[in-house]
Write a protein that holds these residues in place. Structure first.
Motif, PDB file in Angstrom:
ATOM      1  N   ALA A 248     -76.136  -9.380 -79.905  1.00 42.02           N
ATOM      2  CA  ALA A 248     -77.089 -10.133 -80.721  1.00 42.02           C
ATOM      3  C   ALA A 248     -76.831  -9.912 -82.206  1.00 42.02           C
ATOM      4  CB  ALA A 248     -78.516  -9.727 -80.360  1.00 42.02           C
ATOM      5  N   VAL A 249     -76.576  -8.661 -82.586  1.00 39.54           N
ATOM      6  CA  VAL A 249     -76.307  -8.343 -83.999  1.00 39.54           C
ATOM      7  C   VAL A 249     -75.031  -9.045 -84.461  1.00 39.54           C
ATOM      8  CG1 VAL A 249     -75.728  -6.497 -85.615  1.00 39.54           C
ATOM      9  CG2 VAL A 249     -77.516  -6.133 -83.907  1.00 39.54           C
ATOM     10  N   VAL A 250     -73.983  -9.009 -83.614  1.00 38.46           N
ATOM     11  CA  VAL A 250     -72.710  -9.662 -83.959  1.00 38.46           C
ATOM     12  C   VAL A 250     -72.915 -11.168 -84.156  1.00 38.46           C
ATOM     13  CG1 VAL A 250     -70.415 -10.274 -83.087  1.00 38.46           C
ATOM     14  CG2 VAL A 250     -71.259  -7.937 -82.823  1.00 38.46           C
ATOM     15  N   LEU A 251     -73.656 -11.786 -83.247  1.00 38.83           N
ATOM     16  CA  LEU A 251     -73.869 -13.237 -83.324  1.00 38.83           C
ATOM     17  C   LEU A 251     -74.739 -13.631 -84.520  1.00 38.83           C
ATOM     18  CD1 LEU A 251     -74.360 -14.203 -79.562  1.00 38.83           C
ATOM     19  CD2 LEU A 251     -72.406 -14.713 -81.026  1.00 38.83           C
ATOM     20  N   ILE A 252     -75.723 -12.816 -84.849  1.00 39.39           N
ATOM     21  CA  ILE A 252     -76.573 -13.112 -86.002  1.00 39.39           C
ATOM     22  C   ILE A 252     -75.762 -13.055 -87.289  1.00 39.39           C
ATOM     23  CG2 ILE A 252     -78.461 -12.209 -87.423  1.00 39.39           C
ATOM     24  CD1 ILE A 252     -79.911 -11.492 -84.808  1.00 39.39           C
ATOM     25  N   ILE A 253     -74.933 -12.023 -87.436  1.00 36.48           N
ATOM     26  CA  ILE A 253     -74.078 -11.907 -88.625  1.00 36.48           C
ATOM     27  C   ILE A 253     -73.118 -13.097 -88.701  1.00 36.48           C
ATOM     28  CG2 ILE A 253     -72.243 -10.558 -89.717  1.00 36.48           C
ATOM     29  CD1 ILE A 253     -73.595  -8.042 -88.573  1.00 36.48           C
ATOM     30  N   GLY A 254     -72.520 -13.448 -87.542  1.00 30.41           N
ATOM     31  CA  GLY A 254     -71.601 -14.584 -87.497  1.00 30.41           C
ATOM     32  C   GLY A 254     -72.296 -15.890 -87.830  1.00 30.41           C
ATOM     33  N   SER A 255     -73.522 -16.060 -87.355  1.00 27.30           N
ATOM     34  CA  SER A 255     -74.274 -17.290 -87.617  1.00 27.30           C
ATOM     35  C   SER A 255     -74.594 -17.443 -89.102  1.00 27.30           C
ATOM     36  CB  SER A 255     -75.575 -17.293 -86.805  1.00 27.30           C
ATOM     37  OG  SER A 255     -75.313 -17.304 -85.417  1.00 27.30           O
ATOM     38  N   VAL A 256     -74.989 -16.343 -89.741  1.00 30.80           N
ATOM     39  CA  VAL A 256     -75.291 -16.387 -91.171  1.00 30.80           C
ATOM     40  C   VAL A 256     -74.031 -16.764 -91.961  1.00 30.80           C
ATOM     41  CG1 VAL A 256     -75.948 -14.997 -93.178  1.00 30.80           C
ATOM     42  CG2 VAL A 256     -77.209 -14.766 -91.026  1.00 30.80           C
ATOM     43  N   PHE A 257     -72.879 -16.197 -91.560  1.00 29.61           N
ATOM     44  CA  PHE A 257     -71.616 -16.500 -92.244  1.00 29.61           C
ATOM     45  C   PHE A 257     -71.264 -17.983 -92.108  1.00 29.61           C
ATOM     46  CE2 PHE A 257     -67.007 -17.142 -91.826  1.00 29.61           C
ATOM     47  CZ  PHE A 257     -66.610 -16.814 -93.118  1.00 29.61           C
ATOM     48  N   ILE A 258     -71.382 -18.529 -90.897  1.00 29.61           N
ATOM     49  CA  ILE A 258     -71.046 -19.936 -90.665  1.00 29.61           C
ATOM     50  C   ILE A 258     -71.965 -20.854 -91.456  1.00 29.61           C
ATOM     51  CG2 ILE A 258     -71.047 -21.784 -88.934  1.00 29.61           C
ATOM     52  CD1 ILE A 258     -68.580 -20.029 -88.865  1.00 29.61           C
TER      53      ILE A 258
END
Length: 297
Positions: free
Chosen positions: A89-99
């Protein structure tokens, strides 16, 4: 081989297959995303990277969890799957913010993605994710169900890329790429937050959402010779295996055989209501209980 062991072996094999398919395709996605200049494909690649990480942990943890309880871990290591979900979840949240930080400016200055390249990648994405989802569909374990959801998510995401790339091939609408990447990212972010909330509820030993304390209490009070139940605690080990501890007050005239019958009835009732493990403290009417209403636990 017993049915339960066979099911656990199948779950591990399916998750392992899904992991390798997802990992290989994630690498292809990143290369294809940069080659075609498609932010939508890169957004999905970031998502798949998180999925690959999660699937890898799930595969390892599924294997470790089969070892059962130890002297140090009396409940076994089934909660490792929750740790995997939390990290993912943490990895995906960081990735989502970047995108999102990359996609929003492109709404005003869109690039020129390679529609033909996007179309070819989308074909592979639909086939690979569809095949993987079909393989794990119908799995009984929580890990398999979560893996199926992720793969179906990817399948429909690639269907969207397929449609958008087809439109852009015939019409010059490059703004569709950042719009699609934002839609995919928001959809992913929403589901990640929802799953993260469920994980935190389990970590905080909240009552599983599919179990009703009122229903459990009512069902137990209907068992012969039970006059009251109190100090009920219901929580989940890993989202799949639920546990209850409680005090059961019985008629003061109950015999030893009656007590055994009552305990068996309580465990059967709990199992019927979706609770796997029950720890019961028996009290007879008039017996002093150390757990009073003003205590916090």
């Amino acid at each position: 081989m017993p049915a339960k062991e066979n099911s656990e072996k199948r779950a591990e094999e399916n998750i392992r297959l899904a992991f390798f398919l997802n990992l290989i395709f994630t690498i292809i996605e990143f290369i294809g995303g940069f080659y075609t200049g498609s932010l939508a494909i890169i957004a999905d690649a970031v998502h798949d990277m998180g999925d690959s990480f999660s699937l890898g942990l799930s595969w390892i943890f599924e294997h470790i969890a089969k070892e059962g309880r130890t002297e140090r871990y009396s409940y076994g290591l089934k909660r490792l799957s929750l740790l995997s979900a939390l990290i993912n979840a943490v990895v995906l949240i960081i990735g989502s913010v970047f995108i999102l930080s990359q996609a929003i400016p492109r709404l005003f200055v869109p690039g020129e993605p390679n529609a033909a390249g996007m179309f070819i990648l989308a074909i592979f994405g639909v086939i690979i994710n569809g095949a993987a989802a079909y393989r794990v569909y119908g799995g009984k374990s929580l890990n398999e169900k979560l893996v199926t959801w992720h793969l179906l998510e990817d399948f429909f995401g690639w269907m969207a890329v397929l449609i958008v790339s087809t439109i852009m091939y015939f019409w010059n609408l490059p703004v569709l790429d950042p719009i699609l990447s934002i839609i995919i990212t928001i959809f992913i972010f929403y589901n990640v937050v929802r799953n993260l909330k469920e994980v935190l509820v389990i970590f905080l030993q909240g009552v599983p959402r599919e179990v009703s304390v009122t229903e459990v209490e009512s069902a137990l009070n209907n068992i012969q010779d039970i006059t009251d139940v109190h100090d009920i605690h219901i929580w989940s080990l890993d989202g799949e295996h639920h546990i209850i501890t409680l005090h059961v007050v019985i008629d003061k005239n109950c015999t030893f055989n009656d007590i055994n019958r009552i305990k068996c009835s309580v465990k059967r009732t709990a199992k019927r209501l979706g609770i796997d493990h029950a720890t019961i403290e028996i009290e007879k009417e008039g017996e002093l209980c150390e757990m009073t209403e003003d205590e916090e636990y």
